[in-house]
Design a protein around this motif. Structure first.
Motif, PDB file in Angstrom:
ATOM      1  N   ASN A 133      13.170   8.096  -3.259  1.00 44.40           N
ATOM      2  CA  ASN A 133      11.714   8.185  -3.232  1.00 44.40           C
ATOM      3  C   ASN A 133      11.205   6.859  -2.697  1.00 44.40           C
ATOM      4  OD1 ASN A 133      11.606  10.755  -4.375  1.00 44.40           O
ATOM      5  ND2 ASN A 133      11.515   9.961  -6.450  1.00 44.40           N
ATOM      6  N   GLN A 134      10.330   6.922  -1.679  1.00 47.28           N
ATOM      7  CA  GLN A 134       9.751   5.711  -1.125  1.00 47.28           C
ATOM      8  C   GLN A 134       8.239   5.812  -1.174  1.00 47.28           C
ATOM      9  OE1 GLN A 134      12.039   5.430   2.728  1.00 47.28           O
ATOM     10  NE2 GLN A 134      11.735   3.250   2.338  1.00 47.28           N
ATOM     11  N   VAL A 135       7.631   4.728  -1.591  1.00 46.73           N
ATOM     12  CA  VAL A 135       6.178   4.615  -1.568  1.00 46.73           C
ATOM     13  C   VAL A 135       5.855   3.575  -0.501  1.00 46.73           C
ATOM     14  CG1 VAL A 135       4.109   4.032  -2.873  1.00 46.73           C
ATOM     15  CG2 VAL A 135       6.005   5.209  -4.015  1.00 46.73           C
ATOM     16  N   VAL A 136       5.083   3.997   0.531  1.00 50.32           N
ATOM     17  CA  VAL A 136       4.816   3.146   1.687  1.00 50.32           C
ATOM     18  C   VAL A 136       3.314   2.987   1.856  1.00 50.32           C
ATOM     19  CG1 VAL A 136       5.146   2.865   4.173  1.00 50.32           C
ATOM     20  CG2 VAL A 136       6.895   4.016   2.810  1.00 50.32           C
ATOM     21  N   SER A 137       2.904   1.752   2.139  1.00 46.47           N
ATOM     22  CA  SER A 137       1.508   1.484   2.494  1.00 46.47           C
ATOM     23  C   SER A 137       1.487   0.467   3.632  1.00 46.47           C
ATOM     24  CB  SER A 137       0.717   0.965   1.291  1.00 46.47           C
ATOM     25  OG  SER A 137       1.238  -0.281   0.865  1.00 46.47           O
ATOM     26  N   SER A 138       0.399   0.485   4.407  1.00 44.85           N
ATOM     27  CA  SER A 138       0.252  -0.446   5.530  1.00 44.85           C
ATOM     28  C   SER A 138      -1.225  -0.565   5.846  1.00 44.85           C
ATOM     29  CB  SER A 138       1.013   0.081   6.760  1.00 44.85           C
ATOM     30  OG  SER A 138       0.414   1.270   7.225  1.00 44.85           O
ATOM     31  N   THR A 139      -1.552  -1.430   6.817  1.00 48.41           N
ATOM     32  CA  THR A 139      -2.959  -1.555   7.201  1.00 48.41           C
ATOM     33  C   THR A 139      -3.469  -0.257   7.814  1.00 48.41           C
ATOM     34  OG1 THR A 139      -2.241  -2.570   9.283  1.00 48.41           O
ATOM     35  CG2 THR A 139      -2.961  -4.055   7.547  1.00 48.41           C
ATOM     36  N   ASP A 140      -2.601   0.487   8.513  1.00 50.99           N
ATOM     37  CA  ASP A 140      -2.997   1.782   9.077  1.00 50.99           C
ATOM     38  C   ASP A 140      -3.204   2.832   7.995  1.00 50.99           C
ATOM     39  OD1 ASP A 140      -2.753   0.604  11.543  1.00 50.99           O
ATOM     40  OD2 ASP A 140      -0.850   1.581  12.040  1.00 50.99           O
ATOM     41  N   ASN A 141      -2.414   2.786   6.942  1.00 56.78           N
ATOM     42  CA  ASN A 141      -2.489   3.731   5.820  1.00 56.78           C
ATOM     43  C   ASN A 141      -2.467   2.957   4.512  1.00 56.78           C
ATOM     44  OD1 ASN A 141      -2.302   6.223   7.374  1.00 56.78           O
ATOM     45  ND2 ASN A 141      -0.209   5.552   7.812  1.00 56.78           N
ATOM     46  N   PRO A 142      -3.611   2.397   4.102  1.00 60.00           N
ATOM     47  CA  PRO A 142      -3.622   1.562   2.898  1.00 60.00           C
ATOM     48  C   PRO A 142      -3.358   2.352   1.608  1.00 60.00           C
ATOM     49  CG  PRO A 142      -5.830   1.706   3.866  1.00 60.00           C
ATOM     50  CD  PRO A 142      -4.900   2.428   4.772  1.00 60.00           C
ATOM     51  N   GLN A 143      -3.640   3.642   1.635  1.00 54.72           N
ATOM     52  CA  GLN A 143      -3.362   4.477   0.467  1.00 54.72           C
ATOM     53  C   GLN A 143      -1.849   4.706   0.389  1.00 54.72           C
ATOM     54  OE1 GLN A 143      -5.606   4.788  -1.493  1.00 54.72           O
ATOM     55  NE2 GLN A 143      -5.464   6.611  -2.728  1.00 54.72           N
ATOM     56  N   PRO A 144      -1.207   4.342  -0.718  1.00 54.93           N
ATOM     57  CA  PRO A 144       0.243   4.527  -0.817  1.00 54.93           C
ATOM     58  C   PRO A 144       0.645   5.987  -0.579  1.00 54.93           C
ATOM     59  CG  PRO A 144      -0.540   3.184  -2.622  1.00 54.93           C
ATOM     60  CD  PRO A 144      -1.761   3.715  -1.921  1.00 54.93           C
ATOM     61  N   ASN A 145       1.654   6.161   0.239  1.00 58.18           N
ATOM     62  CA  ASN A 145       2.155   7.475   0.605  1.00 58.18           C
ATOM     63  C   ASN A 145       3.589   7.602   0.097  1.00 58.18           C
ATOM     64  OD1 ASN A 145       2.627   9.918   1.841  1.00 58.18           O
ATOM     65  ND2 ASN A 145       2.991   9.027   3.854  1.00 58.18           N
ATOM     66  N   GLN A 146       3.831   8.649  -0.706  1.00 62.14           N
ATOM     67  CA  GLN A 146       5.182   8.839  -1.238  1.00 62.14           C
ATOM     68  C   GLN A 146       5.950   9.815  -0.367  1.00 62.14           C
ATOM     69  OE1 GLN A 146       5.558   9.388  -5.430  1.00 62.14           O
ATOM     70  NE2 GLN A 146       7.608  10.196  -5.281  1.00 62.14           N
ATOM     71  N   GLN A 147       7.206   9.431  -0.087  1.00 58.43           N
ATOM     72  CA  GLN A 147       8.089  10.258   0.730  1.00 58.43           C
ATOM     73  C   GLN A 147       9.429  10.387   0.020  1.00 58.43           C
ATOM     74  OE1 GLN A 147       8.272   7.754   4.153  1.00 58.43           O
ATOM     75  NE2 GLN A 147       6.265   8.353   4.923  1.00 58.43           N
ATOM     76  N   GLY A 148      10.035  11.550   0.154  1.00 54.57           N
ATOM     77  CA  GLY A 148      11.352  11.771  -0.429  1.00 54.57           C
ATOM     78  C   GLY A 148      12.369  12.045   0.662  1.00 54.57           C
ATOM     79  N   SER A 149      13.588  11.603   0.445  1.00 58.67           N
ATOM     80  CA  SER A 149      14.658  11.838   1.410  1.00 58.67           C
ATOM     81  C   SER A 149      15.999  11.735   0.678  1.00 58.67           C
ATOM     82  CB  SER A 149      14.598  10.837   2.561  1.00 58.67           C
ATOM     83  OG  SER A 149      14.790   9.525   2.069  1.00 58.67           O
ATOM     84  N   SER A 150      17.049  11.954   1.423  1.00 61.74           N
ATOM     85  CA  SER A 150      18.389  11.777   0.868  1.00 61.74           C
ATOM     86  C   SER A 150      19.259  11.121   1.925  1.00 61.74           C
ATOM     87  CB  SER A 150      18.989  13.110   0.422  1.00 61.74           C
ATOM     88  OG  SER A 150      19.147  13.972   1.523  1.00 61.74           O
TER      89      SER A 150
END
Length: 170
Positions: A133-150
């Motif tokens: 599980n990754q939570v990513v934020s940046s200046t383009d997307n300041p709202q944290p976005n959660q992504q899942g992978s394996s």
């Protein structure tokens, strides 16, 4: 002794020798196959736990970074890699990850909620499937976005420490 008696005596002796040989062979087989099988490496709970924990911890380490501390984060990630993957990780992070993280103020936090052993080839080499599980934020997307992978993670023990030797997203 007649010819017929001699033939019967030879047949009886041959049968007796055959029965004795089969009895000995059966006893040897019983001894060999009656021993308990050695415990497979993948069935050793301590080793399974060690490789899954190492794969989970090291995966989180190589995928977690922040623009503010990017050099230290990448150095920590590099410290848990080995072999060709270490070289790939170093080159990829220097050419793509660090510049993008600094430019767009990227922050990513990775966790591994589940991991399972695929194989343990020897006491120093294993393959583990990790769910990330990754939570990513940046200046383009300041709202944290959660992504899942394996990913399929190959780990090797180097100087007593488990390190990531391969990392294949699934």
């Amino acid at each position: 002794m007649t010819g017929r008696q001699t033939a019967l005596w030879i047949i009886n002796a041959a049968l007796l020798i055959s029965v004795a040989a089969l009895t000995v062979l059966g006893g040897v087989q019983l001894l060999i196959k009656g021993r308990p099988a050695p415990v497979a490496l993948a069935d050793q709970p301590d080793l399974r736990q060690a490789v899954t924990e190492a794969a989970a911890t090291n995966t989180a380490r190589i995928l977690t970074y922040s623009a503010d501390t990017i050099e230290q984060d990448i150095a920590a990630g590099l410290a848990v890699t080995t072999g060709d993957f270490a070289e790939y990780y170093k080159n990829f992070t220097e050419t793509a990850v660090i510049p993008a993280a600094k430019q767009k103020n990227v922050k990513t936090t990775a966790t591994v909620p589940h991991a399972g052993v695929i194989s343990i080839d020897n006491p120093d080499t294993a393959t583990v499937l990790v769910f990330v599980n990754q939570v990513v934020s940046s200046t383009d997307n300041p709202q944290p976005n959660q992504q899942g992978s394996s990913a399929r993670v190959g780990i090797h023990k180097v100087d007593g420490q488990w390190r990531i030797a391969s990392f294949d997203p699934q």
